[in-house]
Design a protein around this motif. Structure first.
Motif, short mmCIF file in Angstrom:
data_model
loop_
_atom_site.label_atom_id
_atom_site.label_comp_id
_atom_site.label_asym_id
_atom_site.label_seq_id
_atom_site.Cartn_x
_atom_site.Cartn_y
_atom_site.Cartn_z
N TYR A 1 -6.93 -0.72 -4.29
CA TYR A 1 -5.48 -0.65 -4.11
C TYR A 1 -4.86 -1.99 -3.74
CZ TYR A 1 -5.92 4.36 -4.46
OH TYR A 1 -6.17 5.62 -4.92
N GLY A 2 -5.69 -2.93 -3.29
CA GLY A 2 -5.18 -4.26 -2.98
C GLY A 2 -4.32 -4.33 -1.73
N LEU A 3 -4.48 -3.38 -0.82
CA LEU A 3 -3.73 -3.48 0.43
C LEU A 3 -4.41 -2.68 1.53
CD1 LEU A 3 -2.08 -0.52 0.60
CD2 LEU A 3 -0.73 -1.66 -1.15
N VAL A 4 -4.13 -3.04 2.75
CA VAL A 4 -4.49 -2.21 3.90
C VAL A 4 -3.31 -2.20 4.85
CG1 VAL A 4 -7.01 -2.51 3.91
CG2 VAL A 4 -5.57 -4.20 5.04
N ASP A 5 -3.21 -1.12 5.63
CA ASP A 5 -2.26 -1.12 6.73
C ASP A 5 -2.82 -0.24 7.83
OD1 ASP A 5 -0.78 1.63 6.84
OD2 ASP A 5 -0.90 1.12 4.71
N PHE A 6 -2.22 -0.36 9.00
CA PHE A 6 -2.84 0.28 10.17
C PHE A 6 -2.77 1.79 10.10
CE2 PHE A 6 0.60 2.03 12.73
CZ PHE A 6 1.71 1.50 12.11
N PHE A 7 -1.91 2.33 9.26
CA PHE A 7 -1.72 3.78 9.26
C PHE A 7 -2.53 4.48 8.17
CE2 PHE A 7 0.78 7.74 9.41
CZ PHE A 7 0.72 7.93 10.77
N MET A 8 -3.23 3.69 7.37
CA MET A 8 -3.90 4.32 6.23
C MET A 8 -5.04 5.23 6.64
SD MET A 8 -6.05 1.19 4.60
CE MET A 8 -7.78 1.01 4.87
#
Lengths: 277, 441, 305
Positions: free
Chosen positions: C224-231
């Motif tokens: 997906y090419g992204l991370v965030d703290f809520f995933m």
């Protein structure tokens, strides 16, 4: 057998996968009598109980309960709680199943659930605290008190059931079953784990339940002194089939019974034979 | 991986400086590895869209040093106090004093609750906070019926809160129905959804029940977000009418309460009214629950928690018993939701996330399952405590999570660790929670 | 048909990621009987660590992508495993023999801690990475200009999942540790009597579960090419749903459940509506559990009377 059977088990079958736990078992339990179901470990006794009390649905056969008022109920068609509620069959468990976090008195109050539900107008009248409800609750407590007295637990009424000694828990479980005012009381090894004195007390209790309440009793038991002393009729099972039945004396002398016990378990065989001497 | 060297042993606890130092060193080492990348390197989306990073080795060093020092202190304290036995954490005399206080705590809290608007009339913040605490007390008492009494795990309780809130919001904004008409409707609708949830989960136990209730809560929230034509989607519903005091609005109009009483209008009036409204609703919940526990249905709930098989053997219809527990709990949640909507004047799906369900469940478990007083105290602790951390800003949820873990380790059975019997012959004695079962479902 | 094939590919890839996370849930459940609510956040941490280590390696001057990926994989597995180990030591072990709900709430608390820890330490904004693995194959050129694509990254996710699963199956079925784990699952007291170090075995369960989650986190980052703290929350709930759908406690069940959830989501998005894909996944879970109360491959619960 002739007479007045309250319970007729007719060619009962119970399969678990490929295993046949109960095979074409037929027997009757007489009204106001104590019928014992005995047999070596793994004979299928508890499975029969679970079929009668609706915890298992039989694979085949019929179980009929003839009430005093002439109604006949096909137990195999009812499931779980309805057998206790409508057919008035109460039971106890091999490994005691009380409500351990509730007091002895509360345990007996829970047993009167259905009667109290009606009296509380399905909770509505009870929520409003109407006098009719209060009266019903008072009567329920009286009944519970009477049974606690019968089983000698009146002074422990307000103790948590889980805190009672083992023997007391066994008696409390019987009292709880009796509080449902059953027509047939099914006891799964009521004397298991009791010492000789407690076991004698149990005999008296069961006889008095038969004589005073007129409740028919069906019991599974390993303790032969209990079986021989109080049973009116004994049914012997082995490997899911009935191998003998009759009076305690007749059964005790039956070579097939002795063979079954000898083949199964030495200690039990000795117990059967010693009880006869 | 040094599982063996860092194991706490209850029996022969090695002591001495070398041991403490070794343990602290291991802790510090673990912390160093854990935080090396997460703290030591800070990433951010750069101005051109790519990622940039910068290092924070100072912070990392400080944190590792803190863990090292903290470990030494904890270990010293542990040796000072001796092995921490959960029962002896509170000395016996204090325990008996607490049980004495316990008898007076509930009435004292109640009197205090009634006096809050009098004492803090000028402090709007405290009034607001009290209303919030009472909302959670009510939610906790509602969920307590399901989890604490009937022993059915419900991780989606917030769904009923949402149903209640949206029922009132939509009925009031679309049909102009008043709060007092909508309140029972919200409760009935929530109860209906409770039964709807109850049916599929009747056969499920334990963790299967947990995930289904969680999924149910998420489904409700997702439907609210996506059914934009009805619910306004993520934008929520605004302009929800404020409650009236039985038809008399609490505003500064000519027909408002202030004008009718001939006193000067103040926005605090409405706040005080809201306070007493939620207090009354919470107390009603409490009263009903206490009453229900002494009725056959309530005893059947508790019996169900203790042993479902035995219940069936006694002729109790476990299906309807479970459904009534779900419905009753849901109804209280619905009432609370309607109140929430009228207090806020605006609701959106953001208020009904899993976090809310977890918070309410934490309140019930921390309270001591089944204890009404415990739930009230837990709500006060959790919500009040959470407010205390307001100054911590972004660290607030972090501290909240740590507190939740520590509270559970400290009191796994909750603040009030015993059960009061519902009926007695001679002695009304509490039952130790060690005997009380948690339920299978 | 082409469209269907494409969705099938996409669903299997997504399902592989869910399956890897779901195994962590199911392992922990099997051995300690608790829902490790923090497991979704472990996955998130794994993604973050992969991201950060990738960034650091690139800035150190490494250019060989396969080497970088290998190091990133190992680093994120190792550090994330340590997170799993630490969490078990701090938050779950003291509650091991406690009441069922206490460790569960402790886990929920731990989940809050991890979510907010990464928000505080890495900021709330989504972290994008440029595509690292590009290219792919066109499997079939459709008539209406629709082509079935299989990208390299998709191949890699599926391959990595297969390799990791093979390793993992070997570990559980053939090694001493796996035998200890299965023994603890059956009866901890008996296992301890027979000389199994129960504490260590449980620790290792968390370590392995976290390492698998780290693989999933890295795959997610690459795909997906992204991370965030809520995933972690959403992925965690989905993976947990997958574990339960497959029958919690059953390892093949977790993978099957993961694939099922991945496919349901993808097909629902493709043919019905994207907005209701999660509703669909949860609804199917509920429907399956109505008819199979212990999931697809779960052992039926025999009621002992």
């Amino acid at each position: 057998m002739s007479g007045d059977p309250i319970l007729t088990v007719d060619r009962l079958m119970m399969r678990f996968g490929g295993i046949i736990a109960v095979n074409e078992l037929s027997f009757t339990a007489e009204r106001r009598k104590i019928t014992a179901l005995i047999g070596p470990n793994g004979a299928g006794k508890t499975t029969v109980f679970n079929c009668i009390t609706g915890f298992y649905r039989p694979s085949g056969g019929a179980i009929r309960l003839a009430h005093d008022d002439g109604r006949t109920i096909q137990l195999e068609r009812l499931n779980d709680f309805r057998i206790a509620k409508q057919a008035k069959v109460a039971r106890t468990f091999q490994n005691i199943r009380l409500f351990p976090g509730m007091t002895a008195l509360e345990n007996l109050m829970v047993a009167q659930h259905n009667a109290l539900m009606r009296a509380s107008g399905l909770t509505v009248l009870g929520l409003l605290g109407l006098p009719s409800w209060r009266e019903a609750e008072r009567r329920a407590i009286d009944l519970a008190r009477a049974w606690l007295d019968r089983v000698g637990l009146l002074d422990r009424a307000d103790d948590a059931a889980g805190n009672l000694p083992y023997g007391d828990q066994r008696r409390l479980e019987i009292a709880r079953a009796m509080c449902t005012e059953p027509a047939l009381l099914c006891l799964d090894e009521p004397a298991a784990g009791l010492n000789a004195r407690e076991s004698g007390g149990l005999n008296e209790l069961l006889l008095s339940i038969r004589n005073e309440q007129g409740t028919s009793i069906l019991l599974i038991e390993h303790d032969m002194s209990v079986v021989m002393e109080i049973s009116d009729h004994v049914v012997v099972m082995d490997y899911g089939v009935k191998i003998a039945e009759g009076t305690p004396q007749a059964v005790r002398d039956d070579p097939k019974v002795i063979a079954a016990y000898l083949g199964a378990d030495e200690e039990e065989a000795i117990a059967v034979m010693e009880s006869g001497t | 991986m040094s599982a063996t060297s860092a194991r706490p042993s209850h029996a022969a606890q090695p002591s001495g400086g070398a041991f403490i130092l070794k343990k602290a060193l291991i802790s510090a080492l673990v912390a160093l590895v854990l935080f090396s990348l997460m703290i030591g390197v800070r990433t951010e989306a750069g101005p051109q869209g790519g990622l940039i990073y910068w290092t924070r080795f100072g912070d990392l060093a400080a944190l590792v040093a803190t863990v090292f020092g903290g470990s030494i202190i904890v270990e010293l304290l542990r040796q000072w106090w001796g092995p921490i036995d959960k029962d002896s954490l509170v000395p016996k005399p204090v325990q008996s004093a607490m049980s004495f206080a316990g008898r007076w705590l509930a009435p004292a809290l109640l009197v205090f609750a009634f006096l809050v608007p009098v004492i803090f009339y000028d402090q709007r913040y405290i009034l607001d906070l009290s209303i919030l605490v009472l909302t959670y007390v009510m939610l906790g008492w509602g969920l307590n019926v399901v989890v604490g009494l009937a022993g059915l795990l419900d991780l989606g309780y917030v769904a009923f809160y949402a149903v209640g809130a949206y029922s009132y919001a939509l009925l009031a904004t679309n049909f102009g129905l008043s709060f007092w008409v909508c309140l029972p409707l919200a409760g009935i609708l929530a109860a209906f959804w409770g039964v709807l949830l109850g049916f599929p989960v009747l056969r499920l136990r334990g963790d299967y029940l947990a995930i289904v209730t969680l999924a149910f809560g998420e489904i409700i929230r997702l439907v609210i977000i996506n059914w934009q034509s009805l619910t306004g989607g993520p934008n929520g519903v605004s302009g929800i009418p404020r409650p009236t005091m039985f038809g008399i609005p609490l505003d500064n109009s000519d027909s408002g309460l202030a004008a009718r009483l001939g006193i000067e209008f103040s926005p605090t009036h409405r706040l005080v009214f809201l306070f007493y409204l939620i207090l009354a609703m919470a107390l009603l919940t409490n009263w009903v629950t206490i009453r229900l526990r002494r009725l056959p249905i309530g005893r059947a709930w508790e019996a169900l928690r203790e042993d479902e098989v035995a219940c069936r053997a006694l002729g109790i219809n476990t299906t309807t018993t479970k459904l009534t527990a779900f419905a009753t709990g849901a109804m209280f949640g619905g009432f609370a939701g309607a109140f929430f909507a009228t207090r806020q004047g605006f609701i959106s799906p953001e208020s009904f996330t899993f976090q809310e369900s977890a918070l309410v469940l934490a309140i019930v478990v921390l309270g001591g399952m089944g204890s009404q007083l415990g739930v009230a105290l837990a709500a006060l602790t959790m919500i009040g405590g959470f407010e205390l951390f307001r100054g911590l800003d972004q660290y607030r949820m972090l501290v909240f999570g740590i507190a939740m873990v520590l509270l559970m380790i400290w009191r796994p059975r909750g603040l009030i660790g015993h059960r009061a019997p519902t009926v007695f012959l001679e002695r009304n004695q509490a039952i130790s929670s060690d005997l009380v079962k948690e339920g299978h479902g | 048909m082409d469209y269907f094939a494409q969705q099938l590919i996409n669903g299997l890839v997504l399902g592989s990621i869910y399956g890897l996370i779901a195994i962590g849930y199911t392992m922990v459940y099997g051995i300690v009987g608790m829902i490790n609510f923090a497991h979704g956040d472990i996955f998130m941490i794994g993604g973050f660590i992969a991201l950060i280590s990738f960034l650091v390696l690139v800035s150190l001057g490494l250019t060989a992508i396969p080497l970088i990926l290998l190091i990133v994989l190992l680093v994120s597995m190792a550090i994330t495993a340590l997170y799993g180990w630490t969490i078990e030591r701090i938050a779950y072990r003291p509650l091991r023999h406690s009441f069922r709900l206490a460790p569960m709430l402790s886990a929920i608390g731990m989940s809050f801690v991890l979510t907010n820890f990464s928000q505080v330490s890495q900021g709330a904004r989504v972290k994008p990475v440029p595509p690292i693995i590009t290219g792919g194959y066109t499997l079939h050129e459709g008539s209406q200009g629709f082509a079935v694509q299989l990208s390299n990254i998709q191949i890699m996710v599926v391959l990595a999942t297969i390799v990791v699963l093979a390793l993992f199956t070997w570990l559980v079925s053939r090694t001493r540790l796996g035998r200890d784990m299965r023994a603890c699952e059956q009866d901890q007291t008996m296992a301890a009597l027979l000389g199994v170090d129960v504490d260590r075995t449980i620790s290792m369960t968390f370590v392995i579960g976290a390492a698998l989650a780290a693989v999933a986190g890295m795959m997610y980052l690459l795909y997906y090419g992204l991370v965030d703290f809520f995933m972690g929350f959403v992925a965690g709930i989905k993976a947990f749903t997958a574990a339960v759908l497959g029958g919690i406690g059953s390892l093949p069940g977790a993978m099957l459940g993961g694939l099922a959830i991945g496919l349901i989501e993808t097909f629902w998005s493709a043919y019905f509506s994207v907005e209701y894909k999660d509703v669909a996944a949860f609804s199917i879970l509920i429907v399956v559990l109505i008819f199979m109360p212990t999931g697809l491959l779960g052992r039926p619960e025999v009621e002992k009377v």
